[in-house]
Design an enzyme around this catalytic site. Structure first.
Site, PDB file in Angstrom:
ATOM      1  CE  LYS B  74      -3.845   1.945   2.651  1.00  0.00           C
ATOM      2  NZ  LYS B  74      -4.787   1.822   3.991  1.00  0.00           N
ATOM      3  CB  SER B 149      -8.136   3.460   2.698  1.00  0.00           C
ATOM      4  OG  SER B 149      -7.087   2.840   3.752  1.00  0.00           O
ATOM      5  CB  SER B 173      -8.102   0.729   5.732  1.00  0.00           C
ATOM      6  OG  SER B 173      -9.030   1.614   5.806  1.00  0.00           O
TER       7      SER B 173
END
Lengths: 497, 481
Positions: B74, B149, B173
């Site tokens: 990420k 996210s 997330s």
């Protein structure tokens, strides 16, 4: 305004002192914390507040904080924590400062000060740790600068903030507090106490209230005072300003004022009506700091002798007058200088008692050394070319009659400049006292012969004329004549005439 | 192919890290234009790391079970020399001079970084529609969101554009996108994994954890990244067990709690059916399942939306145009530079949370909002403590609905509700995992959540593994070319 109704005001002052701790590394990272390095040469992602970095508490800084707290008889809290204090300024990389807020390291201490021979106890409200911010360098003045550069070397340097209670009653007391405070920090070795370099920074809260009133008046905060003298001057100015305003029936505005040392006045910086909302909240990147009793006890056991204790000891151990003891112990380096010089002199001149040796060195330190070096300039005193043992060497020469006290003062100056031994200077410059009776007698005869007028005066009973002879004799021997011998021989000669 | 199978193939000489890396890179080149899972593909970097791994396998000295594993990280995790944008214009050109601890640990374990995964800006969002650069699409249905996210790495693993990856979980997330994309997502105990180098959103809530094709891989990835770190003092000093070795212990004798409060009105009935069926499977494997109550649950989400924005408003204060990242030119003074930079650099969702957070921390409101939220947080924690007095693990649905369509949840509050089952584990810092437990009639994945006691990642993984081995869901793959 009638002078009859003019109230008499009481001054109320509280001091906030920020001390830079003498740790090798910064508060929350491993960067060096030394002064004066090239801009941004002592920075890392942590003290630059880069995205993703985390702070790690410097254990040594906490230890220094505890040490100081103990020296001021503060209560060291078993647990404390850090908080974030938010405000925007480009010298602060994260736009929040890691400080302590609701749970400081220590609270409730005291510091004894002495002003004009009276001692007073000043309360200490709290002591906490925080990080320093960086420094902005403007190209030109702040108002017209085309560019501003940021140096983060200082960012993250460990600071200890100590807040006094509003117990100080005059600018003089405030200055005395600051001196005593500084002395303790330097004795502890937690701060170098250098106000010019910003290692010790002081803000003051000043207010006036009618004498006898219990309520505090509106306070004004003064910043930017970077020497003891400036603290006193700034406070004196501010007290005067507020007294005038109150006397004229004006209201004091709560605000922050800057001390302008060059122009000698305080000016408004920002009004508290625009006071910051710091939005404090506990720093989530640091766990609460638990401070064990064992740790505190170990630090307590390692505390050095502090100024007050040392002053007491100087009186009892060396038999010094309290005044001398006070002057000599105001700074750690100075006290150590005195003790070393005394010990050296006692070794060099065993016939002296410890008390005599101590008083002799005290006299010379107070009149000569402190004439050329500020008492609180630790480094200068520690590095003085006239070392304690050299001073002892000089005093020994006076003691054994090799040189006169007057000559010794000149020798002191030379030693201070060159770092030579007294013995070497005296030998090279032929300063050894003339203690040869026949040589002196010849000089005396010659002086008497050359001054018939003085002789005439003497015969008429003007004893002051004898002093004129002594002066002439000393001049003729370039001050090297042994004063006691001159007096005795002169007396004999004159009595025979 | 899961990592453990891939590295077995390396050891047997059937393929090499370079061959596998090239295959993944080729698939990224082919599919990612449409999927939008990556913000940066680090091709050169990956091929260099793969070549090093090749040499170790040739020499018979692989570094361990992750050596040569091609992963997606990420883009909130700092990577030295590689742009780390956080999905924000603010950090569009930010190149960190250091690696996050997790990145350094995976590199030391021989992992190969394929690139940086797409995400909602500064990890704020539940759909990966709030990336400043592009949305990510759900590999199971391109019209739908992958969750957020950490939608980028979740989609990458689901679509076979990475063998595994790392995400972050502040309010669900990792687990919510894992559920939406049909992969395994694990959020470890708070402090189990160092946060050093994770660009902070809500510091007391941020967790780093793995995305994986199966539970075994999740165990391997966790072991590599977990453990104390001198750079993060909130990191726990507890030893790191060999999670993979503990997986096959089965469920016999384990007590599972099914919380009443996790079956709410408005929940997708398909999800409830799938989760209840999963509970039956678990019971069949020898576990006992009983009802437990976590009464503070309904307040958890509301308090999360006080605490997370409060911390975010503080953490994001550093983006002022002074030091790095975006600076809008032409300002006349500092205040203007800063406010124009922040106005231009942050997206709507981030601004919304900064304003909310600034408000709840401001003088006069601090106690009413932030102070009370922290107290509720304690209540949520106590609920779990009480439940864990009776059961070993909590089993629950992961999300109230399956992946929704892009643009479907325009109301921020509707979007926030999506994390209602995820947030309690973040608020309490407890370890939790999402494993696939079925599909909706439209063919969209459904996630099952196990929540464990603090530091009981092993228990969570063990239950998830037993369930996974008994069911076929993790073997299904989206219909991509």
């Amino acid at each position: 305004m009638s002078t009859m109704t003019k109230p008499s005001y009481e001054v109320v002052i509280g001091l906030e002192v920020h001390a830079q701790l003498l740790t090798r590394s910064k508060m929350f990272c491993g960067c060096a914390a030394t002064f004066g390095a090239a801009p941004n040469s002592q920075t890392c992602p942590v003290c630059q507040g880069m995205p993703g970095v985390l702070p790690v508490v410097n254990r040594r800084a906490v230890e220094f904080g505890i040490k100081t707290a103990l020296a001021f008889d503060c209560r060291v809290n078993p647990a404390c924590r850090f908080a974030r204090k938010h405000y925007y300024y480009p010298d602060m990389p994260k736009n929040y400062q890691i400080s302590q807020y609701e749970e400081p390291l220590a609270e409730d201490g005291l510091l004894e000060i002495e002003v004009d021979g009276t001692s007073r106890t000043i309360g200490i409200q709290r002591l906490h740790l925080e990080e320093d911010v960086g420094k902005l360098l403007h190209e030109g003045t702040l108002e017209t600068a085309q560019a501003s550069l940021v140096d983060y070397n200082r960012s993250g340097v460990p600071l200890m903030e100590t807040v006094s209670k509003p117990d100080l009653r005059s600018p003089g007391e405030a200055a005395a507090y600051l001196r005593a405070f500084r002395a303790v920090l330097v004795y502890l070795g937690v701060c170098d106490g250098n106000m010019e370099e910003g290692s010790l920074r002081c803000d003051a809260n000043v207010s006036l209230r009618p004498r006898g009133a219990a309520e505090l008046g509106t306070k004004v905060e003064i910043k930017n005072m970077n020497s003891f003298r400036n603290v006193q001057r700034a406070l004196e100015f501010e007290v005067e300003r507020q007294a005038k305003a109150l006397g004229a029936g004006e209201r004091i505005v709560q605000e922050t004022r800057l001390w302008d040392a060059e122009r000698g006045y305080t000016r408004s910086m920002r009004s508290k009506e625009f006071a910051h909302d710091y939005r404090y909240f506990p720093e989530p990147d640091l766990v609460p700091l638990e401070i064990s009793r064992a740790w505190v006890d170990a630090i307590r056991a390692g505390l050095p002798e502090l100024p007050r204790a040392r002053r007491q000891r100087f009186v009892t151990q060396y038999g010094l007058p309290p005044y001398d003891a006070g002057v000599l112990t105001q700074a750690r380096a100075l006290a150590e200088y005195h003790e070393q010089a005394t010990a050296a002199l006692k070794r060099a001149a065993p016939s002296l008692t410890l008390s005599q040796a101590a008083k002799s060195t005290s006299n010379w330190i107070m009149s000569e050394l402190l004439h050329v070096l500020p008492a609180d300039d630790e480094a200068a005193i520690r590095e003085a070319k006239i070392t304690p043992s050299r001073l002892a060497g000089l005093l020994k020469l006076i003691e054994n009659g090799t040189i006169s006290g007057k000559i010794a003062k000149d020798v002191f100056q030379k030693m201070f400049a060159s770092g030579e031994d007294a013995q070497a200077i005296v030998a090279r410059e032929g300063l050894v006292q003339v203690a040869d009776e026949s040589a002196l007698a010849a000089v005396i005869d010659q002086v008497i012969a050359e001054n018939p007028k003085a002789l005439e005066d003497y015969r008429k009973g003007k004893t002051a004329a004898k002093g004129a002879f002594v002066g002439q004799i000393m001049k003729a021997t370039q001050g090297k004549a042994n004063p006691a011998m001159v007096n005795r021989l002169l007396e004999e000669k004159l009595s025979k005439i | 192919m899961p990592i453990h199978e891939l590295t077995s193939a390396y050891r047997r000489g059937e393929t090499t890290p370079t061959a596998a890396t090239e295959a993944y890179l080729a698939r990224i080149a082919k599919l990612d234009g449409e999927l939008g899972a990556y913000l940066t593909v680090t091709r050169e970097h990956a091929l260099r790391a793969a070549a090093d791994a090749d040499a170790r396998y040739r020499a018979g000295t692989p570094l361990g079970p992750l050596d040569g594993a091609p992963l997606a990280y990420k883009d909130v995790l700092c990577t030295r020399g590689v742009t780390t944008t956080c999905g924000s214009r603010m950090l569009e050109r930010f190149v960190p001079p250091y690696d996050a601890t997790v990145i350094a640990r995976l590199a030391a374990a021989g992992a190969v970084m394929l690139g940086k995964g797409n995400m909602d800006e500064f990890a704020m969002g539940s759909s990966t529609e709030h990336s400043a650069f592009k949305p990510t699409r759900n590999p199971w249905d391109l019209a739908r969101v992958p969750g957020g996210s950490s939608g980028g790495p979740a989609a990458a693993v689901a679509a076979g554009l990475a063998a595994g990856g790392l995400g972050t979980d502040t309010g669900g997330s990792i687990r919510q996108p894992a559920a939406f994309c049909g992969v395994v997502g694990l959020k470890p105990t708070y402090g189990r994994v160092s946060r050093y180098g994770l660009v902070a959103f809500g510091s007391s809530l941020d967790h780093i954890g793995p995305f994986a094709r199966d539970v075994t891989d999740a165990a391997l990835l966790l072991r590599a990244i977990a453990g104390a770190d001198p750079r993060d003092s909130t990191c726990l000093p507890a030893p790191v067990p060999d999670y993979a070795a503990g997986l096959p212990q089965g469920l016999t004798g384990l007590r599972l709690g099914l919380p009443d409060e996790y079956f709410i009105d408005g929940m997708d009935p398909e999800i409830e059916r799938a989760v209840r069926a999963a509970v039956d499977v678990v019971r069949g494997l020898g576990a006992t399942v009983e009802r437990v109550s976590l009464p503070a649950t309904p307040h958890a989400l509301a308090t999360y939306y006080v605490i997370a924005p409060a911390e975010a408003s503080s953490n994001l204060a550093r983006y002022d145009g002074v030091k790095y990242g975006l600076r809008v030119p032409g300002a006349r003074d500092l205040v203007e530079m800063s406010s124009r930079t922040r106005a231009a650099g942050f997206g709507a969702e981030v601004k919304r949370r900064i304003m909310l957070g600034t408000y709840v921390l401001s003088a006069g409101y601090h106690e009413a909002y932030y102070g009370r939220a922290q107290k509720v947080r304690t209540l949520v924690r106590r609920d779990f403590d009480a439940a864990f007095g009776r059961v070993d693990l909590i089993v629950a649905p992961m999300t109230p609905n399956v992946a929704f369509k892009h643009g479907e949840k325009e109301d921020p509050l509707a979007m926030y509700l999506n994390d209602v089952f995820a947030v309690p584990a973040d608020m309490t810092g407890l370890p939790a995992i999402s494993v696939p437990c079925g599909f909706s009639v439209q063919g969209l994945p459904i996630g099952l959540q196990f929540i464990g006691k603090a530091l009981d990642e092993a228990g969570v993984l063990r239950a998830a593994y037993a369930y996974e081995q008994a069911t076929p869901w993790h073997t299904r793959k989206p219909a991509l070319p």
